[in-house]
Design an enzyme around this catalytic site. Sequence first.
Site, PDB file in Angstrom:
ATOM      1  N   HIS A   1      31.988  76.414  19.600  1.00  0.00           N
ATOM      2  CA  HIS A   1      32.289  74.993  19.389  1.00  0.00           C
ATOM      3  C   HIS A   1      33.801  74.822  19.383  1.00  0.00           C
ATOM      4  O   HIS A   1      34.503  75.468  18.613  1.00  0.00           O
ATOM      5  CB  HIS A   1      31.703  74.504  18.054  1.00  0.00           C
ATOM      6  CG  HIS A   1      30.220  74.292  18.118  1.00  0.00           C
ATOM      7  ND1 HIS A   1      29.614  73.153  17.666  1.00  0.00           N
ATOM      8  CD2 HIS A   1      29.230  75.081  18.588  1.00  0.00           C
ATOM      9  CE1 HIS A   1      28.313  73.230  17.872  1.00  0.00           C
ATOM     10  NE2 HIS A   1      28.050  74.400  18.409  1.00  0.00           N
TER      11      HIS A   1
ATOM     12  N   TYR B   1      30.882  65.586  10.483  1.00  0.00           N
ATOM     13  CA  TYR B   1      31.145  65.487   9.045  1.00  0.00           C
ATOM     14  C   TYR B   1      31.464  64.023   8.778  1.00  0.00           C
ATOM     15  O   TYR B   1      32.398  63.486   9.372  1.00  0.00           O
ATOM     16  CB  TYR B   1      32.358  66.324   8.640  1.00  0.00           C
ATOM     17  CG  TYR B   1      32.159  67.820   8.690  1.00  0.00           C
ATOM     18  CD1 TYR B   1      32.328  68.525   9.879  1.00  0.00           C
ATOM     19  CD2 TYR B   1      31.837  68.529   7.536  1.00  0.00           C
ATOM     20  CE1 TYR B   1      32.162  69.900   9.914  1.00  0.00           C
ATOM     21  CE2 TYR B   1      31.671  69.908   7.576  1.00  0.00           C
ATOM     22  CZ  TYR B   1      31.834  70.587   8.759  1.00  0.00           C
ATOM     23  OH  TYR B   1      31.672  71.947   8.799  1.00  0.00           O
TER      24      TYR B   1
ATOM     25  N   PRO C   1      30.334  74.398   0.096  1.00  0.00           N
ATOM     26  CA  PRO C   1      29.991  74.738   1.487  1.00  0.00           C
ATOM     27  C   PRO C   1      30.767  73.975   2.558  1.00  0.00           C
ATOM     28  O   PRO C   1      30.777  74.411   3.711  1.00  0.00           O
ATOM     29  CB  PRO C   1      28.497  74.394   1.575  1.00  0.00           C
ATOM     30  CG  PRO C   1      28.266  73.384   0.505  1.00  0.00           C
ATOM     31  CD  PRO C   1      29.227  73.714  -0.603  1.00  0.00           C
TER      32      PRO C   1
ATOM     33  N   LYS D   1      33.301  78.224   4.735  1.00  0.00           N
ATOM     34  CA  LYS D   1      34.301  79.288   4.636  1.00  0.00           C
ATOM     35  C   LYS D   1      33.760  80.606   4.064  1.00  0.00           C
ATOM     36  O   LYS D   1      34.409  81.652   4.185  1.00  0.00           O
ATOM     37  CB  LYS D   1      35.447  78.834   3.714  1.00  0.00           C
ATOM     38  CG  LYS D   1      36.382  77.841   4.358  1.00  0.00           C
ATOM     39  CD  LYS D   1      37.493  78.565   5.088  1.00  0.00           C
ATOM     40  CE  LYS D   1      38.218  77.715   6.076  1.00  0.00           C
ATOM     41  NZ  LYS D   1      37.575  77.626   7.407  1.00  0.00           N
TER      42      LYS D   1
ATOM     43  N   TYR E   1      40.132  75.080   9.714  1.00  0.00           N
ATOM     44  CA  TYR E   1      38.707  75.146  10.065  1.00  0.00           C
ATOM     45  C   TYR E   1      38.407  76.368  10.921  1.00  0.00           C
ATOM     46  O   TYR E   1      37.384  77.036  10.732  1.00  0.00           O
ATOM     47  CB  TYR E   1      38.295  73.864  10.796  1.00  0.00           C
ATOM     48  CG  TYR E   1      36.803  73.668  10.832  1.00  0.00           C
ATOM     49  CD1 TYR E   1      36.155  72.907   9.865  1.00  0.00           C
ATOM     50  CD2 TYR E   1      36.021  74.269  11.824  1.00  0.00           C
ATOM     51  CE1 TYR E   1      34.782  72.748   9.884  1.00  0.00           C
ATOM     52  CE2 TYR E   1      34.650  74.116  11.853  1.00  0.00           C
ATOM     53  CZ  TYR E   1      34.034  73.351  10.878  1.00  0.00           C
ATOM     54  OH  TYR E   1      32.670  73.208  10.895  1.00  0.00           O
TER      55      TYR E   1
HETATM   56  C1  DHB Z   1      26.625  74.036   7.955  1.00  0.00           C
HETATM   57  C2  DHB Z   1      27.038  74.225   6.664  1.00  0.00           C
HETATM   58  C3  DHB Z   1      28.315  73.926   6.317  1.00  0.00           C
HETATM   59  O1  DHB Z   1      28.741  74.119   5.083  1.00  0.00           O
HETATM   60  C4  DHB Z   1      29.213  73.412   7.231  1.00  0.00           C
HETATM   61  O2  DHB Z   1      30.460  73.114   6.835  1.00  0.00           O
HETATM   62  C5  DHB Z   1      28.796  73.224   8.506  1.00  0.00           C
HETATM   63  C6  DHB Z   1      27.503  73.544   8.873  1.00  0.00           C
HETATM   64  C7  DHB Z   1      25.237  74.347   8.340  1.00  0.00           C
HETATM   65  O3  DHB Z   1      24.392  74.581   7.473  1.00  0.00           O
HETATM   66  O4  DHB Z   1      24.937  74.366   9.531  1.00  0.00           O
END
Ligand code: DHB
Length: 396
Positions: free
Chosen positions: A76, A205, A294, A298, A386
Amino acid sequence: MTNVMKTQVGIIGAGPAGLLLAHLLQISGIDSIVIDGKTREDIEGVVKAGIIENPAVEVLVESGVTTPEQLAGVRHDGVEFHFDGHTHRFDFKSLINRSVWLYPQHETLIDLIAARVRAGSEPLFEHLAEDILDADTDHPRIVGKTVSGEPFEIQAQMVVGADGSGSIARKAVNGSQFAGFFREYPFAWYGILCEAPPSSEELIYSRAEEGFVLISTRTDKIQRMYFQCDPELDASTVSDAEIWEKLQRGVTGTTLKQGPIFRKDVLRFRSFVAEHLNKGNVFLCGDAAHTVPPTGAKGMNLAFSDVLWLNEALREFFTTGSRALIEKYEENALNRIWKAEHFSYWMTSMLHVAPDATEFDKHRQLGELYMLTESEYGNKLIAEGYTGWAYGASWK
Ligand code: DHB
């Protein structure tokens, strides 16, 4: 009768951290034993998220864990932010010529376990560590029981706790499981898995009026999506119709492709950094040493940073007898740990709406998102964080 085993490095936890460490140590000719309370099927079978940062992909590919072919098609080059009716794409490739790979964590675990098996050093599954004894000496021991109740002991020169957020190894290092620095969040994620084609080519996001929404993917046929919820919410009380409404309201200009929802769960999270990362010959790495919310994915990438520092320190010790890098492990690892702690906290606070947010807070938050997305430097800062800062230590 206790089953006594001897090794140079005893590693608790067959997660990404413990397995990668064993793999890199073995490349340097250092012997280790990895143990885990779970079965191999449990570890390989639980479908998990996975965004692998650019530097982590380099380590996995160059050290022979994952092949470039396995990663083909999951690169990506950007992500979208949605807020205030706007959509913004962070174009990692054109901003800083870097990418991330959406390769689920259980696939990385399958690859790492396969590498252990190829090396003739399969982890000992269903071996539950209970304690680390003689932690202050140069011959620490891991003691525990197999799931069928047989006691075992691993006598090692070094012991590594790569045993996740419920780590038993923290006690040997910090005197308690909880000594460290915490931050709690007043919200959680409601996550679903559904059978549907992807709704978006890249991850979305979103900071919506009602809070955070994330549109992610697992495969061409399975999608993962989340919306912000109360940490006390009972996942079973939300209907499929309500879920789709919440998710759809969260995105701008994208019609979500719906399909049967086959899993619903509430994920609570926190930030945590253990007070110390090692004491004598006992070390913490990965989630045992720190956890992050999450947002930004990371966790595993940060675990790999610790592993590279620790691998370098142990390699120096076993080849020259010098403890110089061991003494520097904590300081070295903490630099990236706190950067990732900040990034995950920042992404979280920028995209979620706290239940007690005032109108001032909400306008300020949108001001932050406009400031960041309209700035070339802001775009580069997000892209750099990122896709992952370069690792400080090398495994080669
Ligand atoms: C997913 C989880 C994340 O914390 C994130 O930032 C992006 C994707 C996921 O579960 O696909």
